[in-house]
Design a protein around this motif. Structure first.
Motif: not given
Length: 312
Positions: A233-250
């Motif tokens: 959630y905290d990282q989603l507040l920064k409107s990340p790109s989907e490529a970065y979200v893939r790293e975050l989920v991992g």
């Protein structure tokens, strides 16, 4: 927590004493914890046991080879080669530095040449011509090894956390989250913001990189979208790109289940999760053009913020 990496420095004893000390001083000034041969006990067998114990506690192993092979131990090897063999058997990263100074009349030259050949065949080695050259290359090699092959290192005792404490904190966190969820449901008259846990689970594919080389393995795992949303959630507040979200989920999955290696969410699974979270009203996505590239950015909705409060 700040970690300090221990580096074992090995060489023939007398002829490379100054070089060994110079490398030790250089690494100490750079924030590493050098150790090695200076405190060896007198007895040969005790020396071998001492070296093994210190290598067991070390994160990296430096071997400096000059123009002498050194005295032989009972197994027919000098202490440097014996220590090298032990470090290799323990998978301690080895950084080898070979002298370019010619010495055709060196004692036991055949053994010295064979040892150099084994070091060269075992991986990348550096060649040195002077004490300053050796120190510079040793410091750069250790820094590179720390980045490419991070090890456990040492931390201050007052910074260490008992694993039992972490387990208890995690148990309390889960218990607290469940309590807040039930309380939120009561306040809403049992009307949930999102589907129940059994409904919001989804099977996704992760790319698992188990080594620095080679293709990743594909691993399927079932995850809770609610837990995932809270976890990143905290990282989603920064409107990340989907490529970065893939790293975050991992990273979230690896930390949650204490996995090793490097995990990354598969591209198709990222699309599935995005669609599901949007359907649940927790996020919205939009296409953004940056320079010559076009990427999808995720952002949290008001409903997503309300859902987070219900889970905390």
């Amino acid at each position: 927590m700040n970690r300090v990496f221990q580096v074992f420095i090995s060489s023939t004893y007398n002829d490379l004493r100054d070089e060994r000390q110079a490398v030790s001083n250089t690494l100490a000034k750079a924030g590493y914890m050098p150790t090695g041969l200076e405190l060896l006990p007198a007895d040969n067998q005790t020396q071998v046991d001492y070296i093994k114990r210190i290598i067991d506690r070390s994160d990296y192993y430096i071997v400096i080879v000059g123009s002498r092979y050194g005295s032989l131990s009972s197994d027919g090897l000098n202490f440097s080669e014996g220590a090298f063999e032990y470090a290799r058997s323990k998978d301690v990263p080895i950084l080898a530095f070979l002298s370019e100074i010619p010495e055709p009349d060196a004692e036991l030259k055949d053994k010295l040449d064979a040892f150099k050949a084994r070091l060269s065949a075992g991986g990348i080695v550096e060649f040195w011509t002077s004490e300053n050259d050796l120190c510079m290359k040793a410091m750069m090699a250790v820094a590179t090894a720390v980045n490419l092959k991070p090890r456990a290192g040492w931390i201050r005792g007052d910074q260490a956390v008992d694993p039992k404490v972490l387990q208890e904190l995690e148990r309390l966190r889960i218990e607290n989250a469940d309590f807040h969820q039930k309380l939120a449901n009561l306040n809403r008259g049992s009307t949930e913001l999102v589907p129940a846990r059994s409904v919001d689970s989804v099977t996704v594919e992760f790319l698992v990189y188990r080594s620095e080389e080679g293709a990743p393995d594909t691993v399927s795992k079932s995850i809770s979208l609610g837990d995932l949303f809270v976890g990143i959630y905290d990282q989603l507040l920064k409107s990340p790109s989907e490529a970065y979200v893939r790293e975050l989920v991992g990273y979230w999955y690896r930390q949650k289940f204490r996995m090793s290696d490097y995990w990354e969410l598969g591209e198709k699974s990222a699309t599935v999760i995005r669609d599901r979270l949007e359907a649940m009203g927790l996020i919205r996505s939009r296409s953004i053009i940056a320079g010559f590239t076009n990427h999808i950015a995720w952002s949290v909705t008001e409903k997503g913020k309300q859902f987070l409060q219900s889970r905390r």
